[in-house]
Design an enzyme around this catalytic site. Structure first.
Site, PDB file in Angstrom:
ATOM      1  CG  ASP A   1      41.961  44.990  37.604  1.00  0.00           C
ATOM      2  OD1 ASP A   1      41.514  45.479  38.651  1.00  0.00           O
ATOM      3  OD2 ASP A   1      41.241  44.630  36.658  1.00  0.00           O
TER       4      ASP A   1
ATOM      5  CG  HIS B   1      34.679  44.942  41.412  1.00  0.00           C
ATOM      6  ND1 HIS B   1      34.292  43.638  41.508  1.00  0.00           N
ATOM      7  CD2 HIS B   1      35.804  44.945  40.652  1.00  0.00           C
ATOM      8  CE1 HIS B   1      35.133  42.876  40.836  1.00  0.00           C
ATOM      9  NE2 HIS B   1      36.062  43.643  40.304  1.00  0.00           N
TER      10      HIS B   1
ATOM     11  CG  HIS C   1      39.970  49.496  36.417  1.00  0.00           C
ATOM     12  ND1 HIS C   1      40.276  50.077  37.624  1.00  0.00           N
ATOM     13  CD2 HIS C   1      39.801  48.164  36.679  1.00  0.00           C
ATOM     14  CE1 HIS C   1      40.298  49.158  38.555  1.00  0.00           C
ATOM     15  NE2 HIS C   1      40.014  47.975  38.018  1.00  0.00           N
ATOM     16  CG  ASP C   2      36.703  47.446  38.083  1.00  0.00           C
ATOM     17  OD1 ASP C   2      36.354  46.909  37.020  1.00  0.00           O
ATOM     18  OD2 ASP C   2      37.558  46.953  38.850  1.00  0.00           O
TER      19      ASP C   2
ATOM     20  CG  HIS D   1      39.260  47.415  42.895  1.00  0.00           C
ATOM     21  ND1 HIS D   1      40.372  46.589  42.952  1.00  0.00           N
ATOM     22  CD2 HIS D   1      38.848  47.400  41.590  1.00  0.00           C
ATOM     23  CE1 HIS D   1      40.602  46.084  41.746  1.00  0.00           C
ATOM     24  NE2 HIS D   1      39.706  46.572  40.899  1.00  0.00           N
TER      25      HIS D   1
END
Ligand code: AMP
Ligand code: ZN
Length: 581
Positions: free
Chosen positions: A311, A164, A204-205, A168
């Protein structure tokens, strides 16, 4: 005799006929109020029962999960799938005969889903009336964009995660971009929605800690407390990214109108929260149900599915990439396992570096999660995009001006104007880059499925070896235990017989199984080999062929790097690693 009497015997129990009879009788004026009331009450109760039944069917995730109970899936993999991709909390291992009680989850979310769905129905109407110019003319200030992107990179690198990390984020953003172009879905989305998709993918992460939501909950981390154990990380990712934009120099959305800002925020929150894997089965079920309906597809749901698919898209990419991403994720899981061991916690599924069945878990992941997601994605894209393609092909004009359905089936000229147009080629044709005319959904689907299948076959080969290694390890453990027992016995006897002399009997410790985890300190690639990482089958297009940039970065340490290992040498590395001990 009237119609009611003739149909009475056969169909009286069917509420639809009862109601029609009532209408006829009302027209004739020959019904009394008591009968009328009784019949209406009856019809209402039948409708209510049908509604409840349909709701249950819609929300019942048990169907999808029942396959996971199949004996062909190892218990550890089943545990992981259930604990990661459903809202089932806790990491306590179930005994094989115990079936997870998914129904209780179903009932718990029923009410929420319907309220939420009704809310979206009204809220997604907002924004359709904005003049096209508002969206067309807005600009992201470039210095703000640079500052924001730099801050994102810092946040993604904060915990030095093998998986992560910023690569990514770039990978998922690129994949979302690829899907939007190659499925033609970009022609269905407004400019603002396209921005929301890219933005959501990029953040998103953000500031991912390299540990799972469950780990946060179990360790009662600050974020778990802050977000009440609900989608802990996902809430943090989106909240922290928005917090960055509170700083003026990083505010990339400064030029959006208030309404656009709110609409974008609402979409981004929904999309990022939908990357919480514990909502996976529910998301798939809801979307599948939507596809069976005649009404239009909810835009936020379709966009969330695209992000969710992106994802988990590495199994739909070349083996080299998929393998590296998987190993990076496994290393991240194992580091969590190390922390769990240090804290005296039970290992979460797939987090014990000594016993995790990597290849088997990948087969389960592809079978139960990836394939159904991509199959739903392509079906959804077909349902949405095919009518657009048909409209476009009928249209004489090179510009794509025909209004099409919005998320709720209504038609909006303002929305149609905002859509990207067919660009005319010099000869006046309509076949230009990224136009609807170039969209080939069948090949898109076939290619993806082919790659996913091929990757699954590779894992199957590795699973055989993994099983062998595991069995050898267990045998050795048994032998070692037996020989230790025998030695202990012998030793005890000797001590008993020969007074109190010290023992020099040594036992060979059981050889632990070390799975195919490549070192994360030394990159997988061999510096001397500068071969570029490509698909083994050049005819197979995967999700990465739109941009090579992401493909040539090293997910392991975040540094852009060419993938230098040939397929065979990668395989050799896997095999070597598989039998390491
Ligand atoms: P995210 O954490 O938002 O990146 O969501 C992706 C999640 O999908 C990961 O955290 C894993 O739980 C799961 N996932 C992705 N790739 C794999 C894989 N190869 N094997 C198992 N789980 C995976
Ligand atoms: Zn992610």
């Amino acid at each position: 005799m009237d119609d009611c009497v003739t149909i009475k015997k056969k169909h009286l129990q069917r509420p639809i006929f009862r109601l029609r009879c009532l209408v006829k009788q009302l027209e004739k004026g020959d019904i009394n109020v008591v009968d009328l009331k009784k019949n209406i009450e009856y019809a209402a109760s039948v409708l209510e029962a049908v509604y409840i039944d349909e709701t249950r069917k819609l929300l019942d995730t048990e169907d999808e999960l029942s396959d996971i109970q199949s004996d062909s899936v190892p218990l550890e993999v089943r545990d992981w799938l259930a604990s990661t991709f459903t809202r089932e909390m806790g990491i306590v291992k179930r005994r094989p005969e115990e079936k997870p009680k998914f129904r209780s989850i179903v009932h718990a979310v029923q009410a929420g889903i319907f309220v939420e769905r009704m809310y979206r129905r009204t809220s997604s109407m907002v924004g359709l009336a904005y003049p096209a110019e508002v969206i067309v003319t807005f600009k992201i200030p470039v210095p703000n964009l640079i500052s924001f992107a730099e801050a994102l990179e810092v946040g993604y690198s904060k915990y030095k995660n093998p998986y992560h990390n910023l690569i990514h984020a770039a990978d998922v953003t690129q994949t979302v971009h690829y899907i939007m172009i190659h499925t033609g879905i970009m022609h269905w989305l407004t400019e603002l929605e396209i921005l929301a998709m890219i933005f959501a993918a990029a953040v998103h992460d953000y500031e991912h800690t390299g540990t799972t939501n469950n780990f946060h909950i179990q360790t009662r981390s600050d974020v778990a407390i802050l977000y009440n154990d609900r989608s802990v990380l996902e809430n943090h990712h989106v909240s922290a990214a928005y917090r960055l934009m509170q700083e003026e120099e990083m505010n990339i959305l400064a030029n959006l109108t208030k309404d656009d800002w709110r609409e974008l925020r609402s979409l981004v929150i929904e999309m990022v929260l939908s990357t919480d894997m514990s909502g996976h089965f529910q998301q798939i079920k809801t979307m599948r149900h939507t596809l069976q309906q005649t009404e239009g597809v909810d835009k936020a749901k379709a966009m969330s599915l695209i992000l969710h698919a992106a994802d988990i898209s590495h199994p739909a990419k070349s083996w080299e990439l998929h393998y590296r991403w998987t190993m990076a994720l496994m290393e991240e899981f194992f580091r969590q396992g190390d922390k769990e061991a240090a804290l005296g916690l039970q290992f979460s599924p797939l987090c014990d570096r000594k016993s995790t069945l990597v290849a088997q878990s990948q087969i389960g992941f592809i079978d139960f999660i990836v394939e159904p997601t991509f199959s739903l994605l392509t079906d959804s894209m077909e349902k949405i995009v095919m009518p657009l393609i048909e409209e476009a092909s009928k249209s004489e004009s090179p510009a794509f001006g025909t209004p099409s359905q919005n998320s709720l089936g209504a038609v909006s000229n303002a929305e149609a104007q905002r859509r990207p147009s067919f660009k005319s080629t010099s000869d006046g044709g309509t076949h230009t880059e990224n136009s609807l005319a170039t969209v080939d959904l069948t090949s898109f689907k076939d290619n993806l499925m082919k790659i996913i299948q091929a990757n699954k076959e590779r894992w199957k080969e590795l699973a055989v070896e993994e099983e062998l290694v595991k069995n050898v390890g267990e045998q050795e453990k048994d032998q070692s235990r037996n020989s230790t027992d025998a030695q202990l016995q012998e030793e005890t006897t000797r001590i008993q017989n020969e007074s109190s002399q010290g023992s020099d009997g040594t036992t060979c410790p059981p050889r632990s199984i070390v799975l195919q985890v490549v070192s994360f300190d030394t990159p997988l690639s061999d510096e001397s080999n500068s071969e570029k990482c490509t698909n083994s089958d050049p005819n197979q297009k995967d999700l990465t062929d739109a941009q090579q940039e992401t493909q040539n970065t090293d997910p392991l340490n975040g540094e852009p790097k060419h993938c230098k290992k040939s397929e065979d040498s990668v395989k050799a590395t896997e095999k070597e690693a598989l039998i390491q001990n």
